[in-house]
Write a protein that holds these residues in place. Structure first.
Motif, PDB file in Angstrom:
ATOM      1  N   TYR B  93       0.812  -1.209   0.000  1.00  0.00           N
ATOM      2  CA  TYR B  93       0.000   0.000   0.000  1.00  0.00           C
ATOM      3  C   TYR B  93       0.849   1.265   0.000  1.00  0.00           C
ATOM      4  O   TYR B  93       0.545   2.241  -0.687  1.00  0.00           O
ATOM      5  N   TRP B 116       2.115  -8.430  -2.536  1.00  0.00           N
ATOM      6  CA  TRP B 116       2.001  -7.890  -1.181  1.00  0.00           C
ATOM      7  C   TRP B 116       2.368  -8.980  -0.164  1.00  0.00           C
ATOM      8  O   TRP B 116       1.766 -10.050  -0.158  1.00  0.00           O
ATOM      9  N   SER B 146       1.846  -1.898   5.354  1.00  0.00           N
ATOM     10  CA  SER B 146       0.598  -2.623   5.057  1.00  0.00           C
ATOM     11  C   SER B 146       0.769  -4.130   5.127  1.00  0.00           C
ATOM     12  O   SER B 146      -0.215  -4.865   5.197  1.00  0.00           O
ATOM     13  N   THR B 147       2.026  -4.609   5.096  1.00  0.00           N
ATOM     14  CA  THR B 147       2.259  -6.059   5.096  1.00  0.00           C
ATOM     15  C   THR B 147       3.218  -6.502   6.193  1.00  0.00           C
ATOM     16  O   THR B 147       3.170  -7.661   6.623  1.00  0.00           O
ATOM     17  N   SER B 304       1.962  -9.210  10.228  1.00  0.00           N
ATOM     18  CA  SER B 304       0.659  -9.391   9.597  1.00  0.00           C
ATOM     19  C   SER B 304       0.213 -10.839   9.681  1.00  0.00           C
ATOM     20  O   SER B 304       0.966 -11.761   9.351  1.00  0.00           O
ATOM     21  N   LEU B 331      -5.018  -3.022   4.633  1.00  0.00           N
ATOM     22  CA  LEU B 331      -5.217  -1.831   3.805  1.00  0.00           C
ATOM     23  C   LEU B 331      -5.314  -2.258   2.341  1.00  0.00           C
ATOM     24  O   LEU B 331      -4.781  -3.289   1.940  1.00  0.00           O
ATOM     25  N   LYS B 335      -7.756  -5.359   2.699  1.00  0.00           N
ATOM     26  CA  LYS B 335      -8.757  -4.879   3.656  1.00  0.00           C
ATOM     27  C   LYS B 335      -9.706  -6.013   4.060  1.00  0.00           C
ATOM     28  O   LYS B 335     -10.228  -6.736   3.208  1.00  0.00           O
ATOM     29  N   ARG B 340      -3.002  -6.693  11.599  1.00  0.00           N
ATOM     30  CA  ARG B 340      -1.617  -6.239  11.705  1.00  0.00           C
ATOM     31  C   ARG B 340      -1.337  -5.949  13.179  1.00  0.00           C
ATOM     32  O   ARG B 340      -1.979  -5.092  13.778  1.00  0.00           O
TER      33      ARG B 340
END
Lengths: 389, 389
Positions: B93, B116, B146-147, B304, B331, B335, B340
């Motif tokens: 992201y 991702w 994000s990951t 994550s 995200l 989503k 996370r």
């Protein structure tokens, strides 16, 4: 003496009331407020709704996580680009600052100037607008922080609203203290900061915009990512800000709005600041000192005193060290020649009296033969005789 | 239960230690610190000097009064314009976010992508740089927030430093928690935020730049006023910032640096975060949950967890309401599919155990048949068996 003791009589930053300090601390109750959570969304909505009264507007208010300077640049990069022309009504250091931003961006500037301490004649704006129909926006400082002079915003707005130009007002050091009626007067953009009469520490800027302003913004591609106002408007329905908000200052701003409401509302703030200004001017006059700005254009938020008996900055240093009172100094062409006395926000009549008490001692120490207590007495007298105090 | 009780296990904002809260309150001792005064100049200098160790650099560190996002835009508008080309190593992201900024500015982007959860191959960067000698800058996210995957920054730096391109690293969620050696590795610009492992509330961004970066910046006219880095460098000798600084957060940052030094220095922080990550990964595995990122690329600051048994965001809501633990969600394309778990900054081993205790209850309530205490035990075991914990 406690080395940290210091009474701020500056034109910003200002004294931050305990209520706001505590409100800002709510940020850490969890111990950290999550701005992606509903709780903060509600706070942000309540804050921006409550902030409308500060601008006397029904338009949404936007909070930027950045210094006051950013709101000025933001208004400009969203309205105009290098091929465009704007008018800047410059009456001091912060008028020049607007010009500096415009020059940085490459916008063509037609400056309407007045000597520092004086204000712009709205008829000059009318004449320039008639001659230069290409003008996209008119900029005017409301209270010029470097001098304490207040431009005739209502009258300039009257002139500009007859044209297609957008009228932008820098209200950073006027807002809350100086009457400003955005909708009634027909101002298109007002840019403000939190660290003046709003009683907050620095870190956020506030903006609000008319439909006329938005129409112009829609027609213009904003080159900045962070300051693209379209993003702010698009985020509005979600209850979020486009970038991480300054959570603590939003909490502080809400408390400031509550305090203002509780203390009688915005009109009471205008009256209160006018009283503090007039007490200050009475005291300055009584001490035989010279006021830079005439009564008719004097800001309710700060008062400039012309210093010709010593170097003003040396005087300020002594005041800070020996009397623990911090006074503002001159900027730009007035550096070393001015004392700027701040009386905005969290300031009451007794604070003004304290300031004069210290000022008189400082003047004596510098060899100026003022009558001790005379400035204080003049300010007291004004307070006693004026029911709006 | 107290409605305000909440344990933040988010990848930002993070828990703010009392020491930093109190340090930030020093801003109001006078009751307002004057940033034009020597006292603040000294604090700012001490803070930026102390911050160098965070980046493992001898270069000056600059503090921007703006969100972390601004540092990314700032690096870009100071280096490149619409006619230029950059490489973006995008692994999630926030890699896409860099692309969004570039597209807004009009810069041409060559994207080097990974799925991702995975990371970029430095050889791909080498090949693209060979083919596209016009590339002015290479951007890479360090820890992809994000990951929770960490790009091989050292290896990418090795590739980029053989070329004229400037290497820019988004270290917003890695800094302090994840080893980063700016000078030794040859990174040209590092952009970071305060609201992650630095333990501060949001509001400032940190940047530091190599001489190679400055050479490129000197050749480029920055279109932004507020984010013009040349201004920051020009202000450096004066001990001031070009715009009103966020005084409270500078005070907080200094305290964060002191706390890190007192706790054993930056290398100790790297070890501590690695321990918290490995405890977390051991617990997640023991509960039979799926980790998104492989061990070799796993961030020490957040972890994550892939959620295929329920809607992750509903699960988070329940965790917040019933167990007073806030977890991060997915995200963009992830989503609703990810938890996370933040374990950066002011977090200790016991916090990780608490998180697992709550997570296990939450999983049970959702119908996932985990053995109660199993995740906790796995994390505890790791802690007992690893001397760096």
């Amino acid at each position: 003496m406690f080395s940290e003791k210091m009474d701020l009589r500056l034109p910003g930053p200002v004294q931050v009331p305990k209520e706001i300090q505590m409100a800002m601390l709510r940020t850490f109750d969890h111990p950290m407020m999550d701005y992606r959570n509903e709780e903060f969304q509600e706070i942000l909505k309540e804050t921006t709704d409550a902030s409308k009264i500060i601008f006397q507007t029904d338009n949404p208010v936007y909070v930027l996580t950045a210094s006051g300077a950013s709101a000025l640049e933001t208004s400009m990069v969203n309205l105009v680009g290098p091929s465009d022309t704007i008018i800047i009504c410059s009456i001091g250091y912060f008028g020049e600052y607007l010009t500096e931003i415009a020059e940085h961006i490459g916008v063509k500037v037609i400056k309407i100037e007045a000597s520092w301490g004086e204000t712009v004649d709205p008829e000059d704006v009318r004449n320039v607008l008639k001659k230069h129909t290409e003008v996209k926006a008119v900029y005017a400082t409301h209270c010029e922080t470097s001098t304490g002079a207040v431009n005739p915003i209502k009258e300039i707005a009257n002139v500009v609203k007859e044209t297609d130009a957008v009228f932008v007002v820098d209200a950073v050091s006027s807002i809350v203290g100086t009457p400003l009626y955005m909708d009634e007067w027909g101002i298109d953009i007002v840019a403000a900061g939190g660290q003046k009469a709003l009683m907050l520490p620095p870190g956020i800027a506030l903006m609000t915009l008319s439909e006329k302003a938005w129409s112009a913004i829609e027609r213009h591609q904003c080159p900045s990512f962070y300051f693209d106002l379209k993003k702010y408007r698009n985020f509005l329905p979600s209850g979020h800000t486009p970038y991480t908000p300054n959570i603590a200052l939003v909490n502080g701003l809400l408390e400031a709005c509550r305090m203002i409401r509780k203390a009688g509302g915005i009109e009471a703030e205008y009256r209160r600041h006018a009283c503090l200004r007039d007490m200050t001017r009475a005291g300055v006059r009584e001490l035989g000192l010279k006021l830079l700005v005439e009564d008719s254009a004097a800001s309710p938020t700060l008062t400039s005193v012309v210093v010709d008996f010593t170097d003003a900055d040396q005087f300020r240093k002594m005041m800070r060290k020996d009397l623990h009172v911090a006074l503002g100094g001159g900027l730009g062409q007035l550096k070393g020649k001015l004392l700027r006395l701040g009386h905005m926000g969290y300031t009451d009549a007794a604070d003004i009296l304290k300031m004069f008490g210290a000022l008189e001692l400082g003047l004596r120490r510098t060899g100026v033969n003022v009558e001790l207590g005379a400035g204080v007495a003049a300010a007291q007298k004004f307070w006693l005789e004026n029911p709006h105090c």
